[in-house]
Scaffold this motif. Structure first.
Motif, PDB file in Angstrom:
ATOM      1  N   PHE A 138       0.836  -1.201   0.000  1.00  0.00           N
ATOM      2  CA  PHE A 138       0.000   0.000   0.000  1.00  0.00           C
ATOM      3  C   PHE A 138       0.870   1.250   0.000  1.00  0.00           C
ATOM      4  CE2 PHE A 138      -2.044   3.447   2.338  1.00  0.00           C
ATOM      5  CZ  PHE A 138      -3.179   3.643   1.561  1.00  0.00           C
ATOM      6  N   GLY A 139       1.892   1.249   0.845  1.00  0.00           N
ATOM      7  CA  GLY A 139       2.756   2.419   0.966  1.00  0.00           C
ATOM      8  C   GLY A 139       3.504   2.737  -0.318  1.00  0.00           C
ATOM      9  N   THR A 140       4.035   1.720  -0.983  1.00  0.00           N
ATOM     10  CA  THR A 140       4.760   1.990  -2.226  1.00  0.00           C
ATOM     11  C   THR A 140       3.821   2.505  -3.304  1.00  0.00           C
ATOM     12  OG1 THR A 140       4.601  -0.328  -2.894  1.00  0.00           O
ATOM     13  CG2 THR A 140       6.635   0.378  -1.827  1.00  0.00           C
ATOM     14  N   ARG A 141       2.603   1.994  -3.334  1.00  0.00           N
ATOM     15  CA  ARG A 141       1.638   2.474  -4.334  1.00  0.00           C
ATOM     16  C   ARG A 141       1.191   3.899  -3.992  1.00  0.00           C
ATOM     17  NH1 ARG A 141       0.093   4.028  -8.508  1.00  0.00           N
ATOM     18  NH2 ARG A 141      -2.034   3.812  -9.190  1.00  0.00           N
ATOM     19  N   TYR A 142       0.901   4.142  -2.732  1.00  0.00           N
ATOM     20  CA  TYR A 142       0.434   5.460  -2.290  1.00  0.00           C
ATOM     21  C   TYR A 142       1.524   6.519  -2.470  1.00  0.00           C
ATOM     22  CZ  TYR A 142      -1.896   8.960   0.589  1.00  0.00           C
ATOM     23  OH  TYR A 142      -2.489  10.106   1.044  1.00  0.00           O
ATOM     24  N   ALA A 143       2.778   6.132  -2.179  1.00  0.00           N
ATOM     25  CA  ALA A 143       3.898   7.075  -2.286  1.00  0.00           C
ATOM     26  C   ALA A 143       4.426   7.182  -3.711  1.00  0.00           C
ATOM     27  CB  ALA A 143       5.033   6.656  -1.351  1.00  0.00           C
ATOM     28  N   GLY A 144       3.917   6.356  -4.618  1.00  0.00           N
ATOM     29  CA  GLY A 144       4.375   6.417  -6.002  1.00  0.00           C
ATOM     30  C   GLY A 144       5.749   5.814  -6.197  1.00  0.00           C
ATOM     31  N   GLY A 145       6.136   4.907  -5.332  1.00  0.00           N
ATOM     32  CA  GLY A 145       7.423   4.247  -5.469  1.00  0.00           C
ATOM     33  C   GLY A 145       7.939   3.757  -4.133  1.00  0.00           C
ATOM     34  N   CYS A 146       9.019   3.014  -4.202  1.00  0.00           N
ATOM     35  CA  CYS A 146       9.586   2.403  -3.001  1.00  0.00           C
ATOM     36  C   CYS A 146      10.747   3.233  -2.463  1.00  0.00           C
ATOM     37  CB  CYS A 146      10.048   0.982  -3.321  1.00  0.00           C
ATOM     38  SG  CYS A 146      11.321   0.916  -4.605  1.00  0.00           S
ATOM     39  N   THR A 147      11.337   2.755  -1.394  1.00  0.00           N
ATOM     40  CA  THR A 147      12.438   3.482  -0.761  1.00  0.00           C
ATOM     41  C   THR A 147      13.610   3.651  -1.715  1.00  0.00           C
ATOM     42  OG1 THR A 147      13.218   1.403   0.175  1.00  0.00           O
ATOM     43  CG2 THR A 147      11.889   2.814   1.601  1.00  0.00           C
ATOM     44  N   SER A 148      13.961   2.608  -2.461  1.00  0.00           N
ATOM     45  CA  SER A 148      15.102   2.734  -3.377  1.00  0.00           C
ATOM     46  C   SER A 148      14.788   3.719  -4.495  1.00  0.00           C
ATOM     47  CB  SER A 148      15.499   1.369  -3.944  1.00  0.00           C
ATOM     48  OG  SER A 148      14.418   0.778  -4.632  1.00  0.00           O
ATOM     49  N   GLY A 149      13.581   3.672  -5.028  1.00  0.00           N
ATOM     50  CA  GLY A 149      13.220   4.594  -6.102  1.00  0.00           C
ATOM     51  C   GLY A 149      13.239   6.041  -5.657  1.00  0.00           C
ATOM     52  N   HIS A 150      12.627   6.320  -4.512  1.00  0.00           N
ATOM     53  CA  HIS A 150      12.581   7.701  -4.023  1.00  0.00           C
ATOM     54  C   HIS A 150      13.939   8.166  -3.504  1.00  0.00           C
ATOM     55  CE1 HIS A 150       8.430   8.808  -4.527  1.00  0.00           C
ATOM     56  NE2 HIS A 150       8.025   7.682  -3.960  1.00  0.00           N
ATOM     57  N   ALA A 151      14.598   7.323  -2.710  1.00  0.00           N
ATOM     58  CA  ALA A 151      15.840   7.752  -2.064  1.00  0.00           C
ATOM     59  C   ALA A 151      16.998   7.860  -3.050  1.00  0.00           C
ATOM     60  CB  ALA A 151      16.209   6.796  -0.931  1.00  0.00           C
ATOM     61  N   ILE A 152      17.026   7.019  -4.060  1.00  0.00           N
ATOM     62  CA  ILE A 152      18.147   7.070  -5.000  1.00  0.00           C
ATOM     63  C   ILE A 152      17.787   7.893  -6.228  1.00  0.00           C
ATOM     64  CG2 ILE A 152      19.722   5.711  -6.415  1.00  0.00           C
ATOM     65  CD1 ILE A 152      19.424   3.463  -4.323  1.00  0.00           C
ATOM     66  N   THR A 153      16.739   7.499  -6.941  1.00  0.00           N
ATOM     67  CA  THR A 153      16.382   8.222  -8.161  1.00  0.00           C
ATOM     68  C   THR A 153      15.750   9.569  -7.852  1.00  0.00           C
ATOM     69  OG1 THR A 153      16.048   6.180  -9.394  1.00  0.00           O
ATOM     70  CG2 THR A 153      14.993   8.128 -10.261  1.00  0.00           C
ATOM     71  N   GLY A 154      14.752   9.579  -6.985  1.00  0.00           N
ATOM     72  CA  GLY A 154      14.026  10.813  -6.714  1.00  0.00           C
ATOM     73  C   GLY A 154      14.896  11.906  -6.124  1.00  0.00           C
ATOM     74  N   LEU A 155      15.701  11.553  -5.117  1.00  0.00           N
ATOM     75  CA  LEU A 155      16.560  12.566  -4.506  1.00  0.00           C
ATOM     76  C   LEU A 155      17.667  13.017  -5.451  1.00  0.00           C
ATOM     77  CD1 LEU A 155      16.906  11.373  -0.796  1.00  0.00           C
ATOM     78  CD2 LEU A 155      15.400  13.134  -1.739  1.00  0.00           C
ATOM     79  N   SER A 156      18.209  12.080  -6.246  1.00  0.00           N
ATOM     80  CA  SER A 156      19.287  12.476  -7.158  1.00  0.00           C
ATOM     81  C   SER A 156      18.779  13.366  -8.282  1.00  0.00           C
ATOM     82  CB  SER A 156      20.008  11.256  -7.725  1.00  0.00           C
ATOM     83  OG  SER A 156      19.160  10.529  -8.579  1.00  0.00           O
ATOM     84  N   SER A 157      17.486  13.305  -8.582  1.00  0.00           N
ATOM     85  CA  SER A 157      16.925  14.200  -9.597  1.00  0.00           C
ATOM     86  C   SER A 157      16.144  15.357  -8.950  1.00  0.00           C
ATOM     87  CB  SER A 157      16.041  13.422 -10.572  1.00  0.00           C
ATOM     88  OG  SER A 157      14.994  12.765  -9.901  1.00  0.00           O
ATOM     89  N   LEU A 158      16.390  15.572  -7.651  1.00  0.00           N
ATOM     90  CA  LEU A 158      15.880  16.727  -6.892  1.00  0.00           C
ATOM     91  C   LEU A 158      14.356  16.855  -6.921  1.00  0.00           C
ATOM     92  CD1 LEU A 158      18.586  19.328  -7.986  1.00  0.00           C
ATOM     93  CD2 LEU A 158      18.588  17.867  -5.958  1.00  0.00           C
ATOM     94  N   GLN A 159      13.652  15.740  -6.732  1.00  0.00           N
ATOM     95  CA  GLN A 159      12.196  15.753  -6.722  1.00  0.00           C
ATOM     96  C   GLN A 159      11.691  15.956  -5.293  1.00  0.00           C
ATOM     97  OE1 GLN A 159      10.403  12.463  -8.779  1.00  0.00           O
ATOM     98  NE2 GLN A 159      12.086  12.381 -10.268  1.00  0.00           N
TER      99      GLN A 159
END
Length: 186
Positions: A138-159
């Motif tokens: 539920f959390g990954t769907r609600y947040a639009g991604g998982c910890t690795s996606g947000h913490a690595i990709t999302g933060l590195s692309s300044l989202q």
């Protein structure tokens, strides 16, 4: 093959992760594991029943290599690049875990009190897996991604949404370990 006894230092791993991220961004791709679960469900035919899984999974084939790489990399790291060793835990942490019933705190990476077949197949173990699996899904769907996606990709692309999600992940982890873990295992 000789086992490497120490983890790779940050100045090796950090730049390697950065190179991978720059490569993915250059090719217009994003990194994350939860999107692979959606792809697996689509391959299995879930798109016939649920619109969320009705998409062209073949366009995501490249991301399935992430799963293969994680499995192969984990195997190589475990069997060829690491040596069994005690975990250097803080004495207060060992004392707290001992008071919660963990007999060999710091003596193994995966404590039997959490990861043995007897524990997993008990009522409590199954309940934790089912409830935890639901909350993670539920959390990954609600947040639009998982910890690795947000913490690595999302933060590195300044989202900004990824920053908010990562802060939420950390707060959730703190709540779990300091409030819920003692209730579950106390």
């Amino acid at each position: 093959m000789q086992a490497i006894l120490e983890p790779w230092p940050w100045y090796i791993c950090g730049p390697l992760i950065a190179i991978i991220m720059f490569t993915l961004i250059y090719f217009g791709k994003t990194f994350g594991m939860s999107s692979n679960l959606r792809t697996f469900c689509t391959i299995a035919g879930a798109g016939k029943k649920v619109k969320f899984f009705d998409f062209d999974w073949k366009a995501q084939r490249w991301n399935l290599t992430v799963v293969a790489g994680a499995i192969i990399g984990g195997f190589i790291a475990h069997f060829y690049l690491s040596a069994p060793t005690n975990i250097d835990l803080n004495p207060d942490t060992i004392k707290t875990l001992s008071s919660l019933g963990f007999e060999n705190a710091g003596q193994s990476l995966l404590p039997a009190e959490l990861y043995s077949w007897d524990t997993i197949l008990s009522f409590k173990g199954l309940a934790i897996l089912i409830i935890g699996g639901f909350l993670v899904g539920f959390g990954t769907r609600y947040a639009g991604g998982c910890t690795s996606g947000h913490a690595i990709t999302g933060l590195s692309s300044l989202q900004l949404p990824s920053l908010i999600a990562v802060i939420g992940f950390f707060l959730g982890g703190l709540i779990m370990i300091h409030l819920l873990f003692p209730i579950i295992f106390g």
